[in-house]
Motif scaffolding. Sequence first.
Motif, short mmCIF file in Angstrom:
data_model
loop_
_atom_site.label_atom_id
_atom_site.label_comp_id
_atom_site.label_asym_id
_atom_site.label_seq_id
_atom_site.Cartn_x
_atom_site.Cartn_y
_atom_site.Cartn_z
N ASN A 18 0.83 -1.21 0.00
CA ASN A 18 0.00 0.00 0.00
C ASN A 18 0.86 1.26 0.00
O ASN A 18 0.58 2.22 -0.73
CB ASN A 18 -0.94 0.00 1.21
N LYS A 19 1.91 1.25 0.81
CA LYS A 19 2.78 2.42 0.87
C LYS A 19 3.56 2.60 -0.43
O LYS A 19 3.80 3.74 -0.87
CB LYS A 19 3.74 2.29 2.05
N ASP B 4 1.25 4.11 -3.04
CA ASP B 4 1.08 5.54 -2.76
C ASP B 4 2.32 6.34 -3.16
O ASP B 4 2.20 7.45 -3.73
CB ASP B 4 0.79 5.75 -1.27
N ALA B 5 3.50 5.79 -2.86
CA ALA B 5 4.74 6.50 -3.19
C ALA B 5 4.90 6.65 -4.69
O ALA B 5 5.32 7.71 -5.19
CB ALA B 5 5.94 5.76 -2.59
N LYS C 256 2.47 6.63 -6.95
CA LYS C 256 1.46 7.57 -7.45
C LYS C 256 1.86 9.01 -7.16
O LYS C 256 1.57 9.92 -7.95
CB LYS C 256 0.11 7.26 -6.81
N SER C 257 2.54 9.23 -6.04
CA SER C 257 2.96 10.58 -5.69
C SER C 257 3.99 11.13 -6.67
O SER C 257 4.19 12.35 -6.76
CB SER C 257 3.55 10.62 -4.27
#
Length: 437
Positions: free
Chosen positions: A421-422, A425-426, A428-429
């Motif tokens: 999950n992290k 997110d990373a 996508k950022s």
Amino acid sequence: MAKTRIRTRLLAAAATLPLLAGIAACGSGGDGASGGAGSAEVTFWGWAPGYEEAVAQYNAAHPDAKVKFEKIVSGSKGGYAKIFAAVKAGNAPCLAQVGYESLPSFVVEGAVQDVSAEAGQYQSQYGDGAWNAVKVGGQVYGIPVDVGPMALYYRTDLYAQYGLKPQATWEEFAADAAKVHAANPNGYLSVFNPDDPWWFAGMSAQAGGSWFGTDSKGWKVSLAGDPATAKVAKYWQGLIDQGQVKSEQGFSPDLYKDLQDGTLAAYPGPVWFSSILEQNAAQASGKWAVAPMPQWQDGAKSVGNDGGSSTAVVKGCKNTAAALSFANWMSTDAAAVGTLVDKAGIYPASTSGTSVPALAKPSAYFGNQPIFDVFKQATAQAPKWSWGPTMTQTSSDLTDAFGAAVAAHGDLTAALGTVQNKTVDAMKSKGLTVTAG
């Protein structure tokens, strides 16, 4: 090319990331790179033992050339951050030691440049696996130095004491782990290092796993969804839960003490761990040996890689011809490769490097065994493996999650879900298109 433009090129990375092809126009030629192999000074940042000596050998053999080596801390301890900062400040070196696992991150951050055209002349000197390791999206960003095939380090005295032989399968390994701990409550067959994500990646690769992939829609992250990785996590979880392997920090004084005093009888690890073991468990000299990795299926032949580095061409390098000439020389010259084998325990990435005399020498530390024979076989058995573009964060998150799971008697499989999950997110950022698999 601006960093934002590189990121745009990565948004919909295809299976071979063809959209990165446009970066070539902004590579070495666009930065004014020119000059022959001996026409300009090249600065090289790295940290591995033997690199400084190899550079000195090159300069001595090439009086018209000049490579300036500057030692920095290892990438994971701040070396990569220093390189990124230097690129932004416009005072970066021409070359840098970059682990294969981190090369995609350097591409995403715009910290390396495409040298496909200039480097093509050197490709035939390396195996396909090693050459693919310096490619991202079909573009080449440096020269391979070494690969990290894994094998089983084991104590011959303790195996004799416990009536063991090098395990052919992981099933046998687990059974022997129970046997050792039953015979000696203070002894263990092996160890789990929750803070070593690269080791866990190598174990997952051996099992046939895959953490990152791409298709026409973008990146796919499957740390939690990959069956082979789940199998590896469940396996070590079982050994930890039953107290049949010890859990402690990797590359720590505690680990080295246990490897030296007989608390641990075996350690599945990469080729370069041989040098670390010899340096940090010197009193166990003559007691260690190396055998092929246990297999998930009896009779199978598969290993994982843990480590391996490139000599990458850093963004802004204006002397790419000189830089690549040196980088290839360091990876192929017999004397230079021999120095790296002796000093750092590497296994060479170049085909010629696999024939250097240093690899054939019996090792007094390993009971006069020519240990590189085992790693030579292992190198040919390593499966294909791809890294993601945010491995610095992914590896840190995996270290934290595994550490917390072990400390709290938690679950490694659940930790993988947290890290996935992290990681999504990373990525996508950074503007990347990502799906979780």
